[in-house]
Design an enzyme around this catalytic site. Structure first.
Site, PDB file in Angstrom:
ATOM      1  NE  ARG A 145      -2.845  -2.255   2.503  1.00 48.55           N
ATOM      2  CZ  ARG A 145      -2.892  -2.402   3.799  1.00 48.55           C
ATOM      3  NH1 ARG A 145      -3.324  -1.431   4.559  1.00 48.55           N
ATOM      4  NH2 ARG A 145      -2.508  -3.529   4.341  1.00 48.55           N
ATOM      5  CD  GLU A 176       0.121  -9.507  17.231  1.00 48.98           C
ATOM      6  OE1 GLU A 176      -0.107  -8.617  16.384  1.00 48.98           O
ATOM      7  OE2 GLU A 176      -0.698  -9.892  18.077  1.00 48.98           O
TER       8      GLU A 176
HETATM    9  P1  AMP Z   1       3.462  -1.919  11.839  1.00 51.91           P
HETATM   10  O1  AMP Z   1       4.671  -2.619  11.303  1.00 51.91           O
HETATM   11  O2  AMP Z   1       2.901  -2.580  13.061  1.00 51.91           O
HETATM   12  O3  AMP Z   1       3.696  -0.444  12.019  1.00 51.91           O
HETATM   13  O4  AMP Z   1       2.321  -2.080  10.743  1.00 51.91           O
HETATM   14  C1  AMP Z   1       2.306  -1.286   9.610  1.00 51.91           C
HETATM   15  C2  AMP Z   1       1.965  -2.057   8.372  1.00 51.91           C
HETATM   16  O5  AMP Z   1       0.887  -2.969   8.587  1.00 51.91           O
HETATM   17  C3  AMP Z   1       1.525  -1.124   7.270  1.00 51.91           C
HETATM   18  O6  AMP Z   1       2.089  -1.568   6.046  1.00 51.91           O
HETATM   19  C4  AMP Z   1       0.028  -1.199   7.263  1.00 51.91           C
HETATM   20  O7  AMP Z   1      -0.453  -1.217   5.943  1.00 51.91           O
HETATM   21  C5  AMP Z   1      -0.313  -2.496   7.993  1.00 51.91           C
HETATM   22  N1  AMP Z   1      -1.278  -2.309   9.090  1.00 51.91           N
HETATM   23  C6  AMP Z   1      -1.031  -2.478  10.410  1.00 51.91           C
HETATM   24  N2  AMP Z   1      -2.114  -2.280  11.163  1.00 51.91           N
HETATM   25  C7  AMP Z   1      -3.101  -1.959  10.296  1.00 51.91           C
HETATM   26  C8  AMP Z   1      -4.491  -1.617  10.454  1.00 51.91           C
HETATM   27  N3  AMP Z   1      -5.085  -1.577  11.653  1.00 51.91           N
HETATM   28  N4  AMP Z   1      -5.192  -1.324   9.343  1.00 51.91           N
HETATM   29  C9  AMP Z   1      -4.614  -1.367   8.132  1.00 51.91           C
HETATM   30  N5  AMP Z   1      -3.332  -1.690   7.917  1.00 51.91           N
HETATM   31  C10 AMP Z   1      -2.568  -1.983   8.971  1.00 51.91           C
END
Ligand code: AMP
Length: 179
Positions: free
Chosen positions: A61, A98
């Site tokens: 995305r 996770e």
């Molecule tokens: P993080 O590594 O935990 O910061 O997660 C970020 C990545 O996971 C990004 O590429 C987001 O597109 C996706 N992501 C994580 N949580 C969500 C959420 N609640 N809704 C949509 N995309 C998410």
């Protein structure tokens, strides 16, 4: 458009892709011409004049807005991809998520020590993916790294997690997990 109007366009989808996740769907912003333009223009106005030489997007995305921003800044776009997608020589980073590990890759010759890089993704959650992306571009010896996500999920401490790892972390707006 105002930031509040754009915020209201984000669709929250409960229990996607798994139970307990409140998925922030930006397709409902992107399909609105004013919302799409607002997001691109807000990012461009923040980074114009900072000497950015490449915009890096994180699969998948991050690939939606990053090229549009790169065109406006008059610079090139570089993809960070999942393993075995890029055809030439790559550099990799593996990080813990996770549920299990994940690896991301970039073409080894896509960036150089003269580059000032803007990394873009759609959402900042825990910051784990962005941290890995920062580590990856730094492996190519770039001069500076700026970080942008369209939306920051508040309460997950992603911004704190990235503290000191990039010049700056900028998100267009924050949303609480159940907003
Ligand atoms: P993080 O590594 O935990 O910061 O997660 C970020 C990545 O996971 C990004 O590429 C987001 O597109 C996706 N992501 C994580 N949580 C969500 C959420 N609640 N809704 C949509 N995309 C998410």
């Amino acid at each position: 458009m105002t930031v509040e109007e754009v915020k209201a366009l984000v669709r929250n989808v409960p229990d996607f892709p798994i139970k307990g996740i409140q998925f922030k769907d930006i397709t409902t912003v992107l399909e609105n011409p004013d919302g799409l333009r607002w997001m691109r223009d807000e990012i461009v106005s923040k980074y114009r004049g900072l000497g950015i030489t490449k915009v890096v997007g994180i699969e998948s995305r991050g690939f939606i807005l990053a090229p549009a921003v790169a065109i406006e800044l008059g610079v090139g776009f570089v993809p960070i991809r999942k393993p075995n997608k890029l055809p030439a020589e790559t550099v990799s980073v593996t990080y813990t998520k996770e549920y299990g590990d994940d690896t991301i890759q970039i073409h080894q010759d896509a960036l150089s020590p003269d580059d000032v890089v803007l990394i873009h993704d759609d959402i900042l959650a825990t910051g784990g993916s962005m941290d890995a992306a920062i580590t990856l571009v730094k492996k190519l010896g770039v001069k500076k790294v700026y970080v942008n996500c369209a939306i920051e999920l508040l309460g997950l401490h992603g911004r704190e997690y990235l503290q000191g790892k990039a010049e700056d972390v900028y998100c267009l707006f924050g949303l609480t997990v159940d907003e």
